[in-house]
Design a protein around this motif. Structure first.
Motif, PDB file in Angstrom:
ATOM      1  N   UNK A  85       0.826  -1.209   0.000  1.00  0.00           N
ATOM      2  CA  UNK A  85       0.000   0.000   0.000  1.00  0.00           C
ATOM      3  C   UNK A  85       0.861   1.259   0.000  1.00  0.00           C
ATOM      4  N   UNK A  86       1.920   1.259   0.777  1.00  0.00           N
ATOM      5  CA  UNK A  86       2.811   2.437   0.811  1.00  0.00           C
ATOM      6  C   UNK A  86       3.473   2.647  -0.549  1.00  0.00           C
ATOM      7  N   UNK A  87       3.837   1.540  -1.212  1.00  0.00           N
ATOM      8  CA  UNK A  87       4.414   1.660  -2.544  1.00  0.00           C
ATOM      9  C   UNK A  87       3.421   2.200  -3.547  1.00  0.00           C
ATOM     10  N   UNK A  88       2.182   1.725  -3.477  1.00  0.00           N
ATOM     11  CA  UNK A  88       1.139   2.235  -4.375  1.00  0.00           C
ATOM     12  C   UNK A  88       0.872   3.711  -4.133  1.00  0.00           C
ATOM     13  N   UNK A  89       0.881   4.083  -2.864  1.00  0.00           N
ATOM     14  CA  UNK A  89       0.584   5.468  -2.481  1.00  0.00           C
ATOM     15  C   UNK A  89       1.576   6.452  -3.103  1.00  0.00           C
ATOM     16  N   UNK A  90       2.779   5.964  -3.374  1.00  0.00           N
ATOM     17  CA  UNK A  90       3.819   6.827  -3.937  1.00  0.00           C
ATOM     18  C   UNK A  90       3.736   6.955  -5.456  1.00  0.00           C
ATOM     19  N   UNK A  91       2.802   6.247  -6.092  1.00  0.00           N
ATOM     20  CA  UNK A  91       2.656   6.281  -7.544  1.00  0.00           C
ATOM     21  C   UNK A  91       1.547   7.274  -7.913  1.00  0.00           C
ATOM     22  N   UNK A  92       1.860   8.347  -8.619  1.00  0.00           N
ATOM     23  CA  UNK A  92       0.818   9.315  -8.999  1.00  0.00           C
ATOM     24  C   UNK A  92      -0.296   8.645  -9.801  1.00  0.00           C
ATOM     25  N   UNK A  93      -1.531   9.023  -9.465  1.00  0.00           N
ATOM     26  CA  UNK A  93      -2.682   8.479 -10.166  1.00  0.00           C
ATOM     27  C   UNK A  93      -3.325   7.286  -9.485  1.00  0.00           C
ATOM     28  N   UNK A  94      -2.682   6.749  -8.465  1.00  0.00           N
ATOM     29  CA  UNK A  94      -3.275   5.636  -7.715  1.00  0.00           C
ATOM     30  C   UNK A  94      -3.720   6.137  -6.350  1.00  0.00           C
ATOM     31  N   UNK A  95      -4.960   5.846  -6.011  1.00  0.00           N
ATOM     32  CA  UNK A  95      -5.523   6.269  -4.723  1.00  0.00           C
ATOM     33  C   UNK A  95      -5.852   5.053  -3.876  1.00  0.00           C
ATOM     34  N   UNK A  96      -5.372   5.043  -2.649  1.00  0.00           N
ATOM     35  CA  UNK A  96      -5.776   3.999  -1.704  1.00  0.00           C
ATOM     36  C   UNK A  96      -7.203   4.287  -1.246  1.00  0.00           C
ATOM     37  N   UNK A  97      -8.093   3.342  -1.435  1.00  0.00           N
ATOM     38  CA  UNK A  97      -9.507   3.568  -1.153  1.00  0.00           C
ATOM     39  C   UNK A  97      -9.765   3.670   0.344  1.00  0.00           C
ATOM     40  N   UNK A  98      -9.110   2.829   1.131  1.00  0.00           N
ATOM     41  CA  UNK A  98      -9.359   2.801   2.570  1.00  0.00           C
ATOM     42  C   UNK A  98      -8.139   3.234   3.387  1.00  0.00           C
ATOM     43  N   UNK A  99      -7.202   3.882   2.764  1.00  0.00           N
ATOM     44  CA  UNK A  99      -5.980   4.247   3.468  1.00  0.00           C
ATOM     45  C   UNK A  99      -5.085   3.028   3.651  1.00  0.00           C
ATOM     46  N   UNK A 100      -4.104   3.165   4.528  1.00  0.00           N
ATOM     47  CA  UNK A 100      -3.188   2.053   4.774  1.00  0.00           C
ATOM     48  C   UNK A 100      -3.925   0.913   5.469  1.00  0.00           C
ATOM     49  N   UNK A 101      -3.620  -0.329   5.111  1.00  0.00           N
ATOM     50  CA  UNK A 101      -4.395  -1.462   5.626  1.00  0.00           C
ATOM     51  C   UNK A 101      -4.083  -1.793   7.077  1.00  0.00           C
ATOM     52  N   UNK A 102      -5.092  -2.310   7.765  1.00  0.00           N
ATOM     53  CA  UNK A 102      -4.907  -2.822   9.122  1.00  0.00           C
ATOM     54  C   UNK A 102      -4.441  -4.277   9.097  1.00  0.00           C
ATOM     55  N   UNK A 103      -4.834  -4.997   8.049  1.00  0.00           N
ATOM     56  CA  UNK A 103      -4.489  -6.422   7.999  1.00  0.00           C
ATOM     57  C   UNK A 103      -3.894  -6.742   6.628  1.00  0.00           C
ATOM     58  N   UNK A 104      -4.510  -7.637   5.866  1.00  0.00           N
ATOM     59  CA  UNK A 104      -3.866  -8.144   4.654  1.00  0.00           C
ATOM     60  C   UNK A 104      -4.598  -7.791   3.355  1.00  0.00           C
ATOM     61  N   UNK A 105      -5.504  -6.816   3.395  1.00  0.00           N
ATOM     62  CA  UNK A 105      -6.298  -6.469   2.219  1.00  0.00           C
ATOM     63  C   UNK A 105      -6.080  -5.007   1.855  1.00  0.00           C
ATOM     64  N   UNK A 106      -5.784  -4.769   0.569  1.00  0.00           N
ATOM     65  CA  UNK A 106      -5.565  -3.417   0.057  1.00  0.00           C
ATOM     66  C   UNK A 106      -6.526  -3.171  -1.099  1.00  0.00           C
ATOM     67  N   UNK A 107      -7.300  -2.101  -1.010  1.00  0.00           N
ATOM     68  CA  UNK A 107      -8.133  -1.659  -2.125  1.00  0.00           C
ATOM     69  C   UNK A 107      -7.537  -0.367  -2.685  1.00  0.00           C
ATOM     70  N   UNK A 108      -7.414  -0.296  -4.006  1.00  0.00           N
ATOM     71  CA  UNK A 108      -6.939   0.945  -4.601  1.00  0.00           C
ATOM     72  C   UNK A 108      -7.672   1.236  -5.895  1.00  0.00           C
ATOM     73  N   UNK A 109      -7.635   2.516  -6.275  1.00  0.00           N
ATOM     74  CA  UNK A 109      -8.393   3.021  -7.424  1.00  0.00           C
ATOM     75  C   UNK A 109      -7.416   3.636  -8.423  1.00  0.00           C
ATOM     76  N   UNK A 110      -7.314   3.077  -9.651  1.00  0.00           N
ATOM     77  CA  UNK A 110      -6.379   3.612 -10.643  1.00  0.00           C
ATOM     78  C   UNK A 110      -7.019   4.570 -11.653  1.00  0.00           C
ATOM     79  N   UNK A 111      -8.271   4.941 -11.450  1.00  0.00           N
ATOM     80  CA  UNK A 111      -8.980   5.678 -12.485  1.00  0.00           C
ATOM     81  C   UNK A 111      -8.417   7.070 -12.746  1.00  0.00           C
ATOM     82  N   UNK A 112      -7.826   7.682 -11.708  1.00  0.00           N
ATOM     83  CA  UNK A 112      -7.249   9.016 -11.908  1.00  0.00           C
ATOM     84  C   UNK A 112      -6.076   8.978 -12.885  1.00  0.00           C
ATOM     85  N   UNK A 113      -5.491   7.792 -13.066  1.00  0.00           N
ATOM     86  CA  UNK A 113      -4.393   7.630 -14.020  1.00  0.00           C
ATOM     87  C   UNK A 113      -4.899   7.183 -15.384  1.00  0.00           C
TER      88      UNK A 113
END
Length: 346
Positions: free
Chosen positions: A266-294
């Motif tokens: 998630x931290x790596x994705x957060x550093x890529x312009x155009x990718x948005x973490x949907x729920x912020x940094x994860x508490x456990x083992x699931x990451x949702x992200x949105x690439x539509x801005x890119x």
């Protein structure tokens, strides 16, 4: 291929396969499989319940529990994106004939006031007109909320409100041990105020089949009867139960590695312009992200990632990535490198 679609992608380890091969077995339907009996006794104790039942899948646990707790025409309340409402093919309605009342939440965990408001809206007082609310289903961790861990004080308060208003509480514990590891609380403490709960072994715990449903002795006796009705009675099921016992011995504490890997991803994705973490940094083992801005649709993004060796899954316009025991830290870095290359930054 780096498999990030789900923690159900896990394969049995060599040690787990050895445990399966060596399992002592008997006729489970007749209560004669010693490995199944060891597993159900252990899980009942782990979750602080009187008895437990081994079934093929977690979805079957939910189907059985809803049927055991309700009668046709009654109301099941659950968070709007919970697995029991969103991902079980309408099984609760088909098998149990219940109406459903979706509850709004923030990432899957709601407040007692939300439950009170829903019950007031339905009409909880006896009436010949309104359906009778009977069961509240919770989910911990919450899958579509991004692997959310319920704050324990809120979970306790919601259970107390439900009981005060005449409801039973059933907990979907597909990733319950992720919640326990992340929170530092025991599974028994997390489940203290729920009436029934199940634990899945086919996700982060890495077994190929099986879940265990737990509750009172009376509830489990009825659940066993219902399991027969929905086709889940088993014979020499010890070969599957042995994998689950191995998972409890060897795959619980290591869930913290999956959580660390998900956060790194998630931290790596957060550093890529155009990718948005949907729920912020994860508490456990699931990451949702949105690439539509890119400029990517979720489906096109997943297809392009797969062509670079990273398997992801589009979900409702987003991308879901799930870490597990078959994904290493090095593979997380490889996946991020592939995604950066896709975005023109590799």
């Amino acid at each position: 291929m780096i498999l990030l679609t789900s923690d159900t992608e896990t394969k049995p380890t060599a040690a787990m396969r050895a445990a399966i091969a060596a399992a002592e077995v008997g006729d489970e339907q007749k209560h004669e499989d010693p490995t199944v009996l060891r597993l159900t006794g252990r899980v009942a104790d782990l979750l602080g319940k009187e008895a437990a039942l081994f079934v093929p899948s977690g979805t079957m646990c939910n189907v059985i529990a809803v049927r055991a707790h309700t009668q046709h025409g009654e109301v099941l309340l659950a968070e709007r994106d919970s697995h029991v409402l969103r991902a079980e093919g309408g099984g609760a309605g088909m098998v149990s004939g219940v109406m459903t009342e979706p509850l709004e939440s923030e990432r899957g965990a709601f407040a007692p006031a939300t439950l009170d408001a829903a019950l007031d809206r339905i009409g909880a007082l006896p009436s010949p007109y309104g359906p009778r609310p009977r069961l509240l289903c919770l989910e911990n961790t919450h899958n579509f909320g991004g692997g959310t861990v319920w704050p324990q004080d809120r979970l306790d308060a919601v259970c107390e409100t439900a009981h005060a208003r005449g409801l039973k509480v059933h907990l979907d514990g597909a990733r319950l041990m992720n919640a326990a590891v992340a929170s530092g609380l025991s599974a028994r403490r997390i489940c203290e105020k729920v009436d029934t709960v199940w634990l899945d072994f086919t996700k982060g715990l890495g077994a190929p089949i099986g879940a265990v449903l737990a509750g009172s002795r009376e509830f489990i006796a009825e659940a066993r009867r219902l399991r027969q009705m929905v086709g889940g009675a088993m014979r020499q099921a010890g070969i599957a139960a042995a994998a689950c016992l191995h998972a409890l011995d060897h795959h619980v504490e290591r869930l913290a590695e999956d959580h660390d890997n998900a956060r790194r991803f998630a931290e790596g994705l957060q550093a890529i312009p155009g990718i948005r973490l949907v729920h912020g940094l994860p508490e456990t083992n699931i990451v949702f992200f949105d690439p539509r801005a890119a400029g990517w649709t979720a489906a096109d993004f997943a297809k392009a990632a797969a062509s670079r060796g990273v398997k992801l899954v589009p979900v409702a316009g987003m991308i879901r990535a799930v870490t597990h025991l078959d994904v290493s830290r090095a593979q997380i870095d490889e996946a991020l490198a592939a995604i950066r290359a896709m975005m023109g930054r590799g």
